[in-house]
Motif scaffolding. Structure first.
Motif, short mmCIF file in Angstrom:
data_model
loop_
_atom_site.label_atom_id
_atom_site.label_comp_id
_atom_site.label_asym_id
_atom_site.label_seq_id
_atom_site.Cartn_x
_atom_site.Cartn_y
_atom_site.Cartn_z
N LEU A 159 33.05 58.06 32.06
CA LEU A 159 32.64 58.35 33.31
C LEU A 159 31.88 57.11 33.87
O LEU A 159 31.83 56.93 35.00
N ALA A 160 31.03 56.66 33.02
CA ALA A 160 30.20 55.47 33.48
C ALA A 160 31.24 54.26 33.61
O ALA A 160 30.79 53.54 34.85
N LEU A 161 32.19 54.01 33.10
CA LEU A 161 33.16 53.07 33.45
C LEU A 161 33.97 53.35 34.73
O LEU A 161 33.93 52.35 35.69
N TYR A 162 34.14 54.53 34.93
CA TYR A 162 34.81 55.08 36.37
C TYR A 162 33.86 54.76 37.30
O TYR A 162 34.19 54.15 38.50
N ALA A 163 32.42 55.11 37.19
CA ALA A 163 31.53 54.63 38.44
C ALA A 163 31.59 53.30 38.56
O ALA A 163 31.50 52.82 39.67
N ALA A 164 31.42 52.29 37.57
CA ALA A 164 31.24 51.08 37.57
C ALA A 164 32.43 50.53 38.16
O ALA A 164 32.28 49.52 39.06
N LYS A 165 33.71 50.83 38.01
CA LYS A 165 34.98 50.54 38.74
C LYS A 165 34.84 50.88 40.13
O LYS A 165 35.12 49.93 40.89
N ALA A 166 34.68 51.91 40.46
CA ALA A 166 34.62 52.64 41.64
C ALA A 166 33.76 51.98 42.86
O ALA A 166 33.99 51.67 43.71
N ALA A 167 32.57 51.63 42.21
CA ALA A 167 31.23 51.10 42.82
C ALA A 167 31.39 49.54 42.70
O ALA A 167 30.47 48.93 43.52
N ARG A 168 32.22 48.85 42.10
CA ARG A 168 32.40 47.55 41.86
C ARG A 168 31.12 46.89 41.32
O ARG A 168 30.37 45.87 41.87
N ALA A 169 30.41 47.64 40.33
CA ALA A 169 29.03 47.45 39.68
C ALA A 169 29.29 47.06 38.49
O ALA A 169 30.20 47.75 37.92
N SER A 170 28.69 45.92 38.00
CA SER A 170 29.17 45.30 36.77
C SER A 170 28.84 46.13 35.62
O SER A 170 29.88 46.40 34.62
N ILE A 171 27.84 46.73 35.40
CA ILE A 171 27.36 47.78 34.11
C ILE A 171 26.90 48.92 34.75
O ILE A 171 25.72 48.81 35.66
N VAL A 172 27.24 49.82 34.45
CA VAL A 172 26.55 51.47 34.69
C VAL A 172 26.37 52.10 33.38
O VAL A 172 27.33 52.26 32.48
N ARG A 173 25.19 52.77 33.19
CA ARG A 173 25.04 53.60 32.21
C ARG A 173 25.23 54.94 32.70
O ARG A 173 24.84 55.43 33.71
N TYR A 174 25.56 56.10 31.92
CA TYR A 174 25.54 57.24 32.28
C TYR A 174 24.29 57.86 32.42
O TYR A 174 23.38 57.64 31.86
N HIS A 175 24.35 58.65 33.41
CA HIS A 175 23.36 59.49 33.67
C HIS A 175 23.78 61.01 34.26
O HIS A 175 24.70 61.07 34.82
N ALA A 176 22.82 61.86 34.24
CA ALA A 176 22.95 63.09 34.45
C ALA A 176 23.80 63.42 35.81
O ALA A 176 24.71 63.99 36.13
N GLY A 177 23.34 62.73 37.13
CA GLY A 177 23.98 62.78 38.16
C GLY A 177 25.57 62.14 38.52
O GLY A 177 26.03 62.33 39.40
N ILE A 178 25.75 61.25 37.40
CA ILE A 178 27.07 60.47 37.60
C ILE A 178 28.05 61.38 37.58
O ILE A 178 29.25 61.31 38.18
N ASP A 179 27.90 62.55 37.09
CA ASP A 179 28.93 63.70 36.96
C ASP A 179 29.33 64.27 38.51
O ASP A 179 30.33 64.57 38.89
N GLU A 180 28.27 63.88 39.17
CA GLU A 180 28.61 64.29 40.71
C GLU A 180 28.79 63.12 41.58
O GLU A 180 28.77 63.49 42.91
N PHE A 181 29.00 61.96 41.02
CA PHE A 181 29.81 61.00 41.77
C PHE A 181 30.72 61.41 42.51
O PHE A 181 32.13 61.80 42.18
N ASP A 182 30.84 61.26 44.01
CA ASP A 182 31.88 61.41 44.73
C ASP A 182 32.37 60.20 45.45
O ASP A 182 31.47 59.17 45.49
N PRO A 183 33.49 59.90 46.00
CA PRO A 183 33.94 58.92 46.68
C PRO A 183 33.01 58.19 47.72
O PRO A 183 33.06 56.97 47.90
N GLN A 184 32.21 58.96 48.46
CA GLN A 184 31.50 58.61 49.47
C GLN A 184 30.25 57.93 48.92
O GLN A 184 29.79 56.87 49.50
N ARG A 185 29.75 58.52 47.83
CA ARG A 185 28.42 58.06 47.10
C ARG A 185 29.10 56.62 46.38
O ARG A 185 28.32 55.51 46.42
N LEU A 186 29.93 56.59 45.93
CA LEU A 186 30.56 55.47 45.05
C LEU A 186 30.96 54.35 46.38
O LEU A 186 30.59 53.22 45.98
#
Length: 472
Positions: A191-218
Motif C-alpha cells: 500500500l505504501a508503494l502504491y501511494a508513493a507511485k501514485a503521488a510521485r513521492a520517492s519514499i512513503v511509509r505506511y500509516h493508518a490513513g494510507i488505506d483511505e488514500f483516494d485518487p484526489q488526495r494522491l
C-alpha cells in the motif's frame, strides 16, 4: 593341459569383461546420479529464486519475512519491509529492447545486493518490483538506508551504448508498529508503494490513513511536489508579542499553498501528507530558506526581530545542523535570531538522536523551542535535560484556560516550571483579552494569537509593529 589353459583364459576374460562392464555401468550410474542431483538442486533453486537475476522469488521472500519476524520477536528488535519499484522501466524496454531491459534488471539486482548488509534479503517480486527485508533496523534509520539504495540504483548504467539512469519509488512498513503479523506487513508495504507511485513521492511509509488514500488526495501530493519547486507556496507571518508591553518581538513563519483551483490551502490540509511522503524535507528547506531571506530583508529597519519556523520529526537528520548553519550564513542572519520550533513528538521518536542534533544547533546559537508542550510526551523530569531555550504551551490549554480551572492550573505550572529551568515561555492561541490578562498575571513571557493578528503576508507584517493595540 591345453584345455585347462583355455578355460583359465576364458574365465579371466569374463572377469575382466564383467569388471569393465561394472565400471562402465558404475560410471554411467554415477554420472546420471550426479546429473539428477544437479537437476534436482537446479529445480529447487529455480523454485525459490528468480531465473533472471538469481535473487529470491516471492516464495522465498515470504519465508524470509516470516523468519525475520520470528528472530526479531525473540530479540525484541524491529523489522522494516520495503517494496521498490523502478520508475519508467517500460521506457527502457520499449526503447532499447527486452534484452537490454533484462540486463538492466540484473544490474539493479546486483547493486541492491552489494549495498545492503549480509543479513538483509533482496528479492525480485516480478517485473521491475523488488522486495527488501531489513531485520533489526529502527524506524529512525530506515529512510537513510532507503536513500542510499536510491542513490545506488540511480547511478548510470550503459546499455547498448546508451547511458541509462533509473529512479525508483519505495514503500515500506515497520514491524511491529505498523503491522502485527507477516501478511499484514506485506500488504501494508505494498500500500505504501502504491501511494508513493501514485503521488510521485520517492519514499512513503505506511500509516493508518494510507488505506483511505483516494485518487484526489494522491493527486494533491503530486501537485504539492510541483508547488514546492514551482513558486506556488507562500509564507504568512504571525506576530509574537511581549506579554507585558505587547511589543512585537518576532514572527512565526507559516506556509500556505496557493492552489490554482482550491485557492489558499492552510498547512493542516497538506503538511500531514508531506510528512507521510518524502516531501517534508524539501518543503521544510523551502520554508526555512524563504523565512531567513525575509528576516534578512527586514534587518535594516527591524534588527531586533526573530523568526520562528516549525521543524518536523522527519527533518531531524544528521545533516540538519550543518544545513541550517549554511543557510544562516548565506542570508547573513545571526543564529540567535532563528527559532526552531520542534514538537515534543520529535523527541519521543528518538530522544538520543534528537537531543544530539538539538545540542549541536543550540551550541551554534540557534534558539530551540519545544512546541505544543503539555501533550504528554515529555516527562517533567526529563525536561531539564533537553537542550531547549523556550517552551511553547499547547494551544488547547490556552484556549480552555478561561473556563477550565484544571487547564488554568496546567498553564500556571508550565510557566512556573519553565522559569525555574531558565526557559522563556510562549503561549499560542490567545484569542481574547481575558486570556491575555490571565497569562500576563501568571508571568508568561510571550504571546501569540488572533487577539493580536492572524498570519498575514510579508508586506503586511511590519505594519503590525505599530498597530497592535496596547490595553488601557
Amino acid at each position: 593341459q591345453e584345455q585347462h589353459d583355455s578355460l583359465s583364459r576364458l574365465r579371466t576374460a569374463l572377469v575382466v569383461g564383467l569388471v569393465t562392464l561394472w565400471l562402465v555401468l558404475a560410471t554411467i550410474v554415477w554420472g546420471v546420479g550426479r546429473r539428477l542431483r544437479a537437476t534436482s538442486q537446479r529445480n529447487e533453486f529455480l523454485a525459490l529464486h528468480d531465473p533472471l537475476t538469481g535473487l529470491p522469488n516471492r516464495v522465498l521472500y515470504a519465508d524470509r519475512v516470516a523468519s525475520a519476524l520470528a528472530a526479531s520477536g525473540r530479540a525484541g528488535t524491529d523489522v522494516a519491509l520495503v517494496v521498490l519499484d523502478l520508475d519508467r522501466f517500460k521506457e527502457v524496454n520499449d526503447t532499447l529492447g527486452h534484452r537490454n531491459g533484462d540486463e538492466f534488471l540484473r544490474i539493479v539486482a546486483h547493486r541492491l545486493t552489494t549495498v545492503l548488509r549480509p543479513g538483509d534479503t533482496v528479492a525480485r517480486l516480478g517485473g521491475d518490483e523488488f522486495g527488501i527485508v531489513l531485520p533489526g533496523v529502527g524506524a529512525e534509520t530506515v529512510e537513510l538506508i532507503l536513500r542510499r539504495l536510491q542513490d545506488t540504483v540511480g547511478q548510470e548504467a550503459e546499455l547498448g551504448g546508451v547511458a541509462v539512469t533509473a529512479e525508483c519509488s519505495l514503500g515500506y512498513a515497520m514491524w511491529p508498529s505498523d503491522a502485527d503479523h507477516a501478511d499484514a506487513l506485506v500488504q501494508r508495504a505494498d500500500l505504501a508503494l502504491y501511494a508513493a507511485k501514485a503521488a510521485r513521492a520517492s519514499i512513503v511509509r505506511y500509516h493508518a490513513g494510507i488505506d483511505e488514500f483516494d485518487p484526489q488526495r494522491l493527486g494533491l501530493v503530486a501537485e504539492l511536489r510541483r508547488a514546492i519547486s514551482g513558486g506556488d507556496l507562500v509564507l504568512h507571518y504571525q506576530p509574537k508579542v511581549d506579554a507585558v508591553t505587547r511589543e512585537v518581538v518576532g514572527f512565526e513563519a507559516l506556509v500556505r499553498w496557493r492552489h490554482p483551483v482550491r485557492g489558499l490551502i492552510p498547512p493542516a490540509d497538506f503538511i500531514p501528507i508531506a510528512e507521510s511522503t518524502g516531501l517534508i524535507g524539501p518543503l521544510t528547506q523551502w520554508v526555512v530558506d524563504t523565512a531567513l531571506a525575509q528576516l534578512s530583508a527586514w534587518h535594516r529597519s527591524q534588527p531586533q526581530l526573530v523568526m520562528a519556523v516549525n521543524i518536523s520529526a522527519r527533518n531531524l537528520r544528521d545533516d540538519l545542523p550543518g544545513w541550517i548553519l549554511n543557510r544562516l550564513a548565506a542570508h547573513r542572519v545571526k543564529a540567535h535570531r532563528l527559532v526552531l520550533e520542534i514538537t515534543e513528538t520529535s523527541f519521543a521518536t528518538d530522544p538520543a538522536r534528537a537531543t544530539l542534533l538539538i545540542e549541536e544547533l543550540s551550541a551554534a546559537g540557534v534558539v530551540v523551542s519545544l512546541d505544543d508542550f503539555g501533550q504528554g510526551y515529555t516527562s517533567l523530569g526529563s525536561l531539564g535535560h533537553l537542550p531547549v531555550s523556550e517552551l511553547k504551551i499547547d494551544r488547547g490549554f490556552v484556549v480552555a484556560m478561561q473556563n477550565n480551572p484544571e487547564d488554568r492550573a496546567i498553564v500556571a505550572s508550565v510557566i512556573e516550571l519553565g522559569h525555574h529551568l531558565g526557559l522563556r515561555v510562549v503561549a499560542e492561541g490567545v484569542e481574547n483579552e481575558a486570556v491575555c490578562a490571565l497569562l500576563r498575571d501568571l508571568g508568561c513571557d510571550t504571546m501569540q494569537g488572533y487577539l493580536f493578528s492572524p498570519p498575514v503576508p510579508a508586506e503586511e507584517a511590519l505594519s503590525l509593529i505599530d498597530t497592535i493595540p496596547v490595553p488601557a
